[in-house]
Design a protein around this motif. Structure first.
Motif, PDB file in Angstrom:
ATOM      1  N   ILE A 156      26.521  12.177  47.043  1.00  0.00           N
ATOM      2  CA  ILE A 156      25.569  12.462  48.118  1.00  0.00           C
ATOM      3  C   ILE A 156      26.098  11.929  49.439  1.00  0.00           C
ATOM      4  O   ILE A 156      26.008  12.583  50.485  1.00  0.00           O
ATOM      5  CB  ILE A 156      24.193  11.842  47.783  1.00  0.00           C
ATOM      6  N   GLY A 157      26.677  10.729  49.418  1.00  0.00           N
ATOM      7  CA  GLY A 157      27.235  10.172  50.644  1.00  0.00           C
ATOM      8  C   GLY A 157      28.440  10.936  51.149  1.00  0.00           C
ATOM      9  O   GLY A 157      28.557  11.198  52.358  1.00  0.00           O
ATOM     10  N   VAL A 287      16.346   9.694  45.153  1.00  0.00           N
ATOM     11  CA  VAL A 287      15.220  10.507  45.631  1.00  0.00           C
ATOM     12  C   VAL A 287      14.928  10.203  47.098  1.00  0.00           C
ATOM     13  O   VAL A 287      14.719  11.118  47.915  1.00  0.00           O
ATOM     14  CB  VAL A 287      13.978  10.259  44.761  1.00  0.00           C
ATOM     15  N   VAL A 288      14.922   8.912  47.465  1.00  0.00           N
ATOM     16  CA  VAL A 288      14.662   8.542  48.859  1.00  0.00           C
ATOM     17  C   VAL A 288      15.746   9.099  49.775  1.00  0.00           C
ATOM     18  O   VAL A 288      15.463   9.653  50.856  1.00  0.00           O
ATOM     19  CB  VAL A 288      14.564   7.008  48.994  1.00  0.00           C
ATOM     20  N   LEU A 289      17.012   8.987  49.356  1.00  0.00           N
ATOM     21  CA  LEU A 289      18.106   9.496  50.182  1.00  0.00           C
ATOM     22  C   LEU A 289      18.042  11.018  50.322  1.00  0.00           C
ATOM     23  O   LEU A 289      18.352  11.560  51.380  1.00  0.00           O
ATOM     24  CB  LEU A 289      19.450   9.080  49.581  1.00  0.00           C
ATOM     25  N   ILE A 290      17.651  11.708  49.257  1.00  0.00           N
ATOM     26  CA  ILE A 290      17.533  13.167  49.340  1.00  0.00           C
ATOM     27  C   ILE A 290      16.480  13.546  50.377  1.00  0.00           C
ATOM     28  O   ILE A 290      16.692  14.443  51.211  1.00  0.00           O
ATOM     29  CB  ILE A 290      17.188  13.753  47.960  1.00  0.00           C
ATOM     30  N   VAL A 292      15.446  11.774  52.948  1.00  0.00           N
ATOM     31  CA  VAL A 292      15.931  11.428  54.289  1.00  0.00           C
ATOM     32  C   VAL A 292      17.016  12.394  54.734  1.00  0.00           C
ATOM     33  O   VAL A 292      17.015  12.888  55.873  1.00  0.00           O
ATOM     34  CB  VAL A 292      16.444   9.976  54.301  1.00  0.00           C
ATOM     35  N   PHE A 293      17.959  12.696  53.842  1.00  0.00           N
ATOM     36  CA  PHE A 293      19.090  13.541  54.226  1.00  0.00           C
ATOM     37  C   PHE A 293      18.668  14.994  54.463  1.00  0.00           C
ATOM     38  O   PHE A 293      19.261  15.679  55.298  1.00  0.00           O
ATOM     39  CB  PHE A 293      20.179  13.470  53.162  1.00  0.00           C
ATOM     40  N   VAL A 294      17.676  15.481  53.715  1.00  0.00           N
ATOM     41  CA  VAL A 294      17.200  16.848  53.951  1.00  0.00           C
ATOM     42  C   VAL A 294      16.600  16.963  55.346  1.00  0.00           C
ATOM     43  O   VAL A 294      16.850  17.940  56.073  1.00  0.00           O
ATOM     44  CB  VAL A 294      16.182  17.259  52.866  1.00  0.00           C
ATOM     45  N   ARG A 295      15.821  15.967  55.722  1.00  0.00           N
ATOM     46  CA  ARG A 295      15.258  15.982  57.073  1.00  0.00           C
ATOM     47  C   ARG A 295      16.356  15.812  58.122  1.00  0.00           C
ATOM     48  O   ARG A 295      16.304  16.425  59.194  1.00  0.00           O
ATOM     49  CB  ARG A 295      14.202  14.876  57.217  1.00  0.00           C
ATOM     50  N   LEU A 296      17.347  14.986  57.812  1.00  0.00           N
ATOM     51  CA  LEU A 296      18.450  14.789  58.745  1.00  0.00           C
ATOM     52  C   LEU A 296      19.280  16.054  58.900  1.00  0.00           C
ATOM     53  O   LEU A 296      19.734  16.394  60.004  1.00  0.00           O
ATOM     54  CB  LEU A 296      19.327  13.635  58.250  1.00  0.00           C
ATOM     55  N   GLU A 297      19.445  16.771  57.820  1.00  0.00           N
ATOM     56  CA  GLU A 297      20.256  17.990  57.843  1.00  0.00           C
ATOM     57  C   GLU A 297      19.675  19.046  58.773  1.00  0.00           C
ATOM     58  O   GLU A 297      20.413  19.749  59.481  1.00  0.00           O
ATOM     59  CB  GLU A 297      20.352  18.546  56.424  1.00  0.00           C
ATOM     60  N   HIS A 298      18.358  19.149  58.803  1.00  0.00           N
ATOM     61  CA  HIS A 298      17.702  20.169  59.624  1.00  0.00           C
ATOM     62  C   HIS A 298      17.283  19.631  60.993  1.00  0.00           C
ATOM     63  O   HIS A 298      16.524  20.284  61.694  1.00  0.00           O
ATOM     64  CB  HIS A 298      16.490  20.725  58.884  1.00  0.00           C
TER      65      HIS A 298
END
Length: 452
Positions: A156-157, A287-290, A292-298
């Motif tokens: 993921i990283g 789950v927390v990183l997913i 955060v990263f989904v929101r960061l991606e968009h």
């Protein structure tokens, strides 16, 4: 009698094939070749799973499950060859081969048309991850914690760095080592005493900050480098971390490594040698990183990474601060490795520099590409499959030959489905347009990960 099956009309083709003997049909010939390959592999593996016994007794080879494993692999390769299409151009992009979509792409299409189903499947997958491990043996629970979950977190990283920002990093496991040694230092497991001994839970934010700093230190002097040159620099960074960890006996313990690292503890309860608490911790972090990263991606940051990945010069000309966003990608990707390093160090209780060799960096990169660059579900699936496969082969294949099968799977995958198992929509479109010789202006309409 030879069959002329070059007619493109499906009805005419089927009519001609009906008058041809089954053993003369092209598909049956290819299936026969794949079955022959399976028999050869079965003979090579033998009853004891030793690939060096090439001429081991044929009937002895057939007594075990090796026959079914190898023949099944051969039939699977044949099925991919026949039903996924005969050229990369038919598979790339929309993944439609001869008018038939692959099963995974049908699922993706269904999820796009039924948004509620996506959340139902996500909830079902989370429940499965939480409760299914109880039905596994102790060995497979250890594999889940020490390998699958840990490498999924690393993937993921790395997906942030290579999948979204387009920065090729061949030394990503160096940050994993930084996180592990941070845990050993702040818990008092290294020859050097820390200013204050911390609980493992408190070490996690400290390791995250340490890896953020390490990511910035790596990214700052390499901002002018791209492609292969950047990959060489990250490879050099990994070797620096590895050699320092191996030779700094007075600080890192040298080749002896770090021993007796304390376990996680809270409210007087120590996790000891239990596996499931670590599994739940890693699942929670993932789950927390997913989320955060989904929101960061968009977000604006994700769009900036997409622009840098496509054309850094054009992004800079349009006002994107490439320096800041590249540093941010390195730092955010490195921070996830810090969390994985702390949990891994606490779980195993002992590690040395050999746990962070360059091969592990290459494997994490393979997991991201195999699953689908830019796709969070893809990198999770890629890590799970490629970590699971060598362990399944443990009882049937000599340990020195297990990665040979992993390499063969990667070769087949890159030929017939280069975009990965579960690619981002953007990556699919890029490969399709590249095969058709068209531009990728339409592909710029979505962030790197696209939608599920």
């Amino acid at each position: 009698m030879s069959a002329d099956v070059s007619v493109k009309d499906p009805a005419a083709r089927a009519a001609r094939l009906r008058h041809v003997a089954w053993y003369q049909q092209p598909r049956m010939k290819r299936l026969g070749a794949m079955l022959a390959l399976g028999v050869v592999l079965t003979m090579m593996v033998g009853e004891q799973g030793n690939t060096r016994d090439i001429f081991y007794s044929l009937e002895t080879s057939f007594t075990g499950v090796n026959l079914w494993v190898c023949v099944g692999l051969a039939v699977a390769i044949w099925a991919v060859r026949e039903f996924a299409g005969t050229s990369v151009s038919k598979v790339a992009g929309s993944a439609v081969a001869a008018g038939r979509a692959l099963p995974v792409d049908r699922v993706r299409t269904l999820l796009r048309t039924q948004p509620k189903l996506k959340w139902v499947l996500a909830a079902a997958g989370l429940l499965l991850a939480l409760f299914a491990p109880y039905n596994l043996t102790g060995y497979w629970q250890t594999v889940l914690v020490d390998q699958v979950a840990t490498y999924a977190l690393l993937a993921i990283g790395l997906n942030v760095v290579i999948g979204w920002a387009g920065l090729l990093d061949l030394g990503f496991v160096a940050f994993f080592a930084v996180g592990a040694y941070s845990a050993a230092f702040w818990t008092g497991a290294l020859p050097v005493d820390p200013p204050v001994v911390l609980n493992n839970f408190l070490v996690i934010p400290v390791a995250v900050v340490t890896c953020l700093i390490a990511g910035v230190l790596l990214g700052a002097p390499t901002l002018r480098l791209r492609g292969d040159y950047l990959a060489i620099v990250t490879l050099g960074f990994h070797e620096i971390v590895y050699i320092v960890a191996k030779n700094a006996d007075g600080f890192t313990g040298g080749s002896a490594g770090a021993r007796q690292i304390p376990k996680f503890s809270a409210f007087g309860y120590e996790w000891s040698l239990e596996r499931m608490p670590y599994w739940y911790l890693l699942v929670t972090v993932i789950v927390v990183l997913i989320i955060v990263f989904v929101r960061l991606e968009h977000s604006r940051v994700g769009r900036a990474w997409t622009a840098i990945r496509e054309d850094e010069v054009a992004a800079a000309a349009n006002g994107v601060d490439t320096v800041r966003f590249k540093l941010m990608a390195f730092a955010i990707g490195a921070s996830t490795s810090g969390i994985a390093g702390v949990v891994y160090a606490s779980k195993v209780g002992y590690f040395n520099p050999e746990n962070f060799v360059i091969l592990n960096s290459i494997l994490v990169l393979a997991y991201v590409i195999f699953g689908g660059m830019g796709s969070i579900p893809g990198v999770l699936i890629g890590a799970a499959i490629l970590v699971w496969l060598p362990e399944v082969l443990r009882d049937y294949v000599d340990p020195s030959d297990r990665y040979m099968y992993l390499g063969a799977l990667l070769v087949v995958m890159m030929i017939y489905r280069p975009q990965g198992v579960w690619p981002s929509r953007r990556r699919q479109r890029e490969l399709k347009l590249a095969e058709e010789g068209l531009g990728d202006a339409d592909a710029m309409s979505e962030p790197a990960g696209g939608k599920v």
